[in-house]
Write an enzyme that holds these catalytic residues in place. Sequence first.
Site, mmCIF file in Angstrom:
data_model
loop_
_atom_site.group_PDB
_atom_site.id
_atom_site.type_symbol
_atom_site.label_atom_id
_atom_site.label_comp_id
_atom_site.label_asym_id
_atom_site.label_seq_id
_atom_site.Cartn_x
_atom_site.Cartn_y
_atom_site.Cartn_z
ATOM 1 C CD GLU A 72 -2.724 8.888 6.722
ATOM 2 O OE1 GLU A 72 -1.778 9.617 6.869
ATOM 3 O OE2 GLU A 72 -2.633 7.620 5.887
ATOM 4 C CB CYS A 95 -2.864 1.042 -2.552
ATOM 5 S SG CYS A 95 -2.827 2.876 -2.993
ATOM 6 C CG ASN A 96 -9.224 0.895 -2.992
ATOM 7 O OD1 ASN A 96 -10.021 0.770 -3.267
ATOM 8 N ND2 ASN A 96 -8.786 0.908 -1.872
ATOM 9 C CB THR A 97 -4.499 5.348 -5.557
ATOM 10 O OG1 THR A 97 -5.440 5.765 -4.615
ATOM 11 C CG2 THR A 97 -4.281 6.397 -6.498
ATOM 12 C CE1 TYR A 107 2.719 5.517 -3.318
ATOM 13 C CE2 TYR A 107 1.647 3.600 -4.167
ATOM 14 C CZ TYR A 107 2.743 4.281 -3.505
ATOM 15 O OH TYR A 107 3.935 3.545 -3.403
ATOM 16 C CB CYS A 123 -10.289 5.030 0.053
ATOM 17 S SG CYS A 123 -8.914 5.771 0.550
ATOM 18 C CB THR A 124 -6.561 1.696 2.242
ATOM 19 O OG1 THR A 124 -5.990 3.050 1.978
ATOM 20 C CG2 THR A 124 -6.084 0.792 1.264
ATOM 21 C CG HIS A 125 -6.981 5.837 4.834
ATOM 22 N ND1 HIS A 125 -6.178 5.345 4.063
ATOM 23 C CD2 HIS A 125 -6.148 6.467 5.721
ATOM 24 C CE1 HIS A 125 -4.979 5.514 4.042
ATOM 25 N NE2 HIS A 125 -4.866 6.307 5.136
ATOM 26 C CG ASP A 150 -1.958 1.267 1.371
ATOM 27 O OD1 ASP A 150 -2.509 1.267 0.420
ATOM 28 O OD2 ASP A 150 -1.874 1.825 2.237
ATOM 29 C CB SER A 151 0.022 4.834 -0.699
ATOM 30 O OG SER A 151 -1.177 4.906 0.030
HETATM 31 N N1 DGL Z 1 -4.130 3.868 0.111
HETATM 32 C C1 DGL Z 1 -4.722 4.785 -0.725
HETATM 33 C C2 DGL Z 1 -6.082 4.317 -1.508
HETATM 34 O O1 DGL Z 1 -6.763 3.126 -1.169
HETATM 35 C C3 DGL Z 1 -5.554 5.906 0.298
HETATM 36 C C4 DGL Z 1 -4.151 6.749 0.976
HETATM 37 C C5 DGL Z 1 -3.333 7.476 -0.216
HETATM 38 O O2 DGL Z 1 -3.775 8.345 -0.886
HETATM 39 O O3 DGL Z 1 -2.283 6.996 -0.545
HETATM 40 O O4 DGL Z 1 -6.526 4.788 -2.432
#
Ligand code: DGL
Length: 265
Positions: free
Chosen positions: A151, A72-74, A41, A183-185, A9-10
């Site tokens: 965060e 990571c979704n991105t 990301y 999104c992971t968060h 992940d990012s």
């Molecule tokens: N992990 C990213 C996602 O799921 C979210 C945090 C980021 O922007 O890096 O898209």
Amino acid sequence: MKKPIGIFDSGFGGLTVLSRVAKLLPNEDIIYFGDTAHVPYGSKSKEVVTKFSVAIAKFLSEKKVKLIVVACNTASAFALSRLKNKFKVPVLGVIFPGAKEALKSSKKKRIAVIGTEGTIKSSSYTKAIISLDNQAVVYAKACPLFVPLVEEGWINHRVTKDVAKEYLTPLVRKGIDTLVLGCTHYPLIKKVIKNLINGNITLIDSAEATAKDVLNTLKKLKLQEKAKSDGRHSFYVSDSPEKFKFYAKRFLGYNINNVKKITLD
Ligand code: DGL
């Protein structure tokens, strides 16, 4: 098979995916990489996110992982096809499992997807859902303020509730019956989101759907670990292990210690 699963992940967010995978596959070893030097990301370009993702996948391949999960979704939106082409090891992303699960749950086929700017701009969720059912109507919305709020630990904060209301009210008005947390968060603010949308809207957690995909893929490829003992989890980051440990507690709910900092090519 005695080889670890690689998850990246990012940064910290992908720990939501790690925790779902570990719950479903407690005896598997997992190597997690969080690119904390380059997070976030979500606001970066496809070119940059792909470059980071390739370097991480190379690191995980060298660690002899049997499967790479792009948590990571991105990164899944921007780099998945590149990684699948470039590496021999099977690579899974979070978008297709989330899209499939959304269609399974949606009766009206009116689905909304929320995610980072990059994920939404890529239209990856929309394309994945439409590729599975071209009758589906998909509304996609970037919610860039959610990641910093999570965060900051403002999980139940008044500001987070206000921001969520601003983002989500227009989507709810579209008559959706399913909302994908792309999104992971976002699973961490599930409660706030649930309280805002009406009870008839189902929330889809891509992390949960991805964990099921990991299990099915390992079964299909006959790569499942046979040992019954608990798997080992090791963590690598590209910046401060101390900061990662602090956030890991927030995402996982327990302390981790074996975090190493490395520099990628
Ligand atoms: N992990 C990213 C996602 O799921 C979210 C945090 C980021 O922007 O890096 O898209």
